[in-house]
Design an enzyme around this catalytic site. Structure first.
Site, PDB file in Angstrom:
ATOM      1  N   ARG A 272      -9.637 101.699  27.280  1.00 24.34           N
ATOM      2  CA  ARG A 272      -8.557 102.343  28.056  1.00 24.34           C
ATOM      3  C   ARG A 272      -7.204 102.116  27.397  1.00 24.34           C
ATOM      4  NH1 ARG A 272      -6.320 100.142  32.496  1.00 24.34           N
ATOM      5  NH2 ARG A 272      -8.226  99.011  32.985  1.00 24.34           N
TER       6      ARG A 272
ATOM      7  N   TYR B  17       1.924 126.886  34.489  1.00 24.12           N
ATOM      8  CA  TYR B  17       0.505 126.832  34.859  1.00 24.12           C
ATOM      9  C   TYR B  17       0.421 126.369  36.323  1.00 24.12           C
ATOM     10  CZ  TYR B  17      -4.158 124.884  35.235  1.00 24.12           C
ATOM     11  OH  TYR B  17      -5.420 124.564  35.677  1.00 24.12           O
TER      12      TYR B  17
ATOM     13  N   ASP C 258       5.690 121.926  27.606  1.00 23.22           N
ATOM     14  CA  ASP C 258       4.249 122.149  27.448  1.00 23.22           C
ATOM     15  C   ASP C 258       4.066 123.187  26.337  1.00 23.22           C
ATOM     16  OD1 ASP C 258       1.663 123.199  27.632  1.00 23.22           O
ATOM     17  OD2 ASP C 258       1.534 122.838  29.799  1.00 23.22           O
TER      18      ASP C 258
ATOM     19  N   LYS D  24      -7.408 123.772  24.868  1.00 24.53           N
ATOM     20  CA  LYS D  24      -7.187 125.136  24.421  1.00 24.53           C
ATOM     21  C   LYS D  24      -7.225 125.217  22.884  1.00 24.53           C
ATOM     22  CE  LYS D  24      -6.785 125.845  28.834  1.00 24.53           C
ATOM     23  NZ  LYS D  24      -6.305 124.770  29.584  1.00 24.53           N
TER      24      LYS D  24
END
Ligand SMILES: Cc1ncc(COP(=O)(O)O)c(C=O)c1O
Length: 395
Positions: free
Chosen positions: A57, A110, A184, A209
């Site tokens: 992590r 988005y 973004d 993407k």
């Protein structure tokens, strides 16, 4: 690797470290934890006195290799990988905002980002102002000296609005010197736009993407200078979201990245042909694409983007016709997401932006007649033939 190579070379070789046993590709370190040589060494690693891995992590060699490549591509000091784009966006915002803080966000985002900023963040005391960031007067009215974040997308989802990153960042930093401009860059990819070079402080991505590009991974990134990145990693990733990217997914993105340049070049070339077809299709009312001279932000797009991208939206004459087009494509794939080898077609008002109200959708500059199209790597003539037959069937 020095930074002087061209981008086609950088996506293949950039920041690549030599691997154990001479492996060409980065091995998948499928491990949750890392063995210390001694109790003293474990203590030193936790105290930050010795470099080395502790627990996946907090860091993993496969993921770290990917982070170094993305940081290089975006021109940032550090990149933090997340298990999704929303992980990167929420992890970043939750790291830098506290109760009482003010965020200015663009009104075309988005859908999940929009609801995070306008509905979820206010539950924790963050105060959003949502405006059209291409409207200079609105920007001047919204940003004040205690604004902490200005947030927008390079090419906005789904209206393809292009915001002037340089102008917005310069104004925000002048009025609110401590303010972070967060962009973004998913629709553009680092090959078409470099928000950090234009004055942004943090770039976030849905790596699901273009960066991965093969429709088989969900992932995200945040890239910034070191002091911000440390905060995002140690607070947003480690403590708040725990949205860690797994090493298998990191491996797949490292593989996908090697073809980013050829994929983007071909997708952008295909998109220009699809746009030409859409412009003359009698069934299409309006085409939204930043490379069209009539696009309201064409000048900004020309200045800011190396190419105009592979995302196109278009409005049919009615909602009914839009639905019929989606139900009649045979080659193009009816699915959300974008940036894959396959051309993907979807209906934002009922799908990716279904959490937005009718008024919010109107403010974002589109309607329920809008179809969003992610141009793929098929032969453009086959894409066009498929759309043509779907349009005819929809009439
Ligand atoms: C522009 C943009 N940003 C962020 C996201 C969220 O990314 P993810 O689905 O990887 O969480 C998406 C998803 O479609 C997106 O289109």
């Amino acid at each position: 690797m020095s930074h002087c190579y061209r981008e086609a070379t950088t996506v293949v070789h950039g920041n690549h470290e030599k691997k154990a046993n001479g492996a060409l590709t980065t091995p998948i370190y499928q491990t949750s934890t890392f063995v210390f040589d001694s109790a003293e060494q474990g203590g030193r690693r936790f105290a930050g006195q010795e470099e080395g891995y502790i627990y996946s992590r907090l860091g993993n060699p496969t993921t770290s290799q990917l982070e170094k490549k993305i940081a290089l591509l975006e021109g940032g000091e550090e990149c933090i990988a997340f298990s999704s784009g929303m992980g990167a966006i929420s992890g970043t915002l939750l790291s830098v905002l506290s109760a009482g803080d003010h965020i200015v966000a663009d009104n075309t985002l988005y859908g999940c980002t929009f609801s995070l900023i306008t509905e979820t963040m206010p539950r924790f005391g963050v105060k959003p102002t949502v405006i059209d960031l291409t409207d200079e007067a609105a920007l001047k009215a919204a940003v004040c000296p205690d604004t902490k974040v200005v947030y927008f997308e390079t090419i906005a989802n789904p209206s393809m609005k292009v915001i002037d990153i340089e102008a917005v960042a310069a104004y925000a930093h002048k009025v609110a010197p401590g303010c972070l401009v967060i962009v973004d860059n998913t629709f553009a990819s680092p090959l078409l736009a470099k928000p950090l070079a234009l004055g942004a402080d943090v770039v976030v991505h849905s790596a699901t993407k273009y960066l991965n590009g093969h429709g088989d991974v969900v992932a995200g990134f945040a890239v910034s200078r070191r002091e911000i990145a440390d905060k995002i990693r140690m607070v947003g990733l480690k403590d708040i979201t725990g949205a860690v990217l797994g090493p298998q997914e990191a491996f797949l993105i490292l593989r996908g990245l090697k073809t980013l340049k050829v994929r983007m070049d071909q997708i952008c070339a295909n998109a220009l042909k699809v746009v030409d077809f859409l412009k003359q299709a009698p069934q299409v009312d309006k085409v939204f694409f930043p490379g069209l001279p009539e696009h309201p932000n064409y000048d900004t797009a020309k200045k800011e983007l190396k190419q105009f991208g592979g995302m196109i939206s278009f409005e049919m004459r009615s909602f009914e016709e839009a639905k019929k087009v989606l139900n009649n494509v045979k080659l193009c794939v009816l699915a959300v997401s974008l940036g894959d080898c396959e051309s993907l077609i979807q209906h934002p008002a009922s799908m990716t932006h279904s959490m937005c109200t009718k008024e919010e959708i109107e403010a974002a500059g589109f309607s329920d007649c809008l179809i969003r199209f992610s141009v793929g790597l098929e032969d453009p003539e086959d894409i066009i033939a498929d759309l043509k037959q779907a349009f005819e069937a929809a009439e």
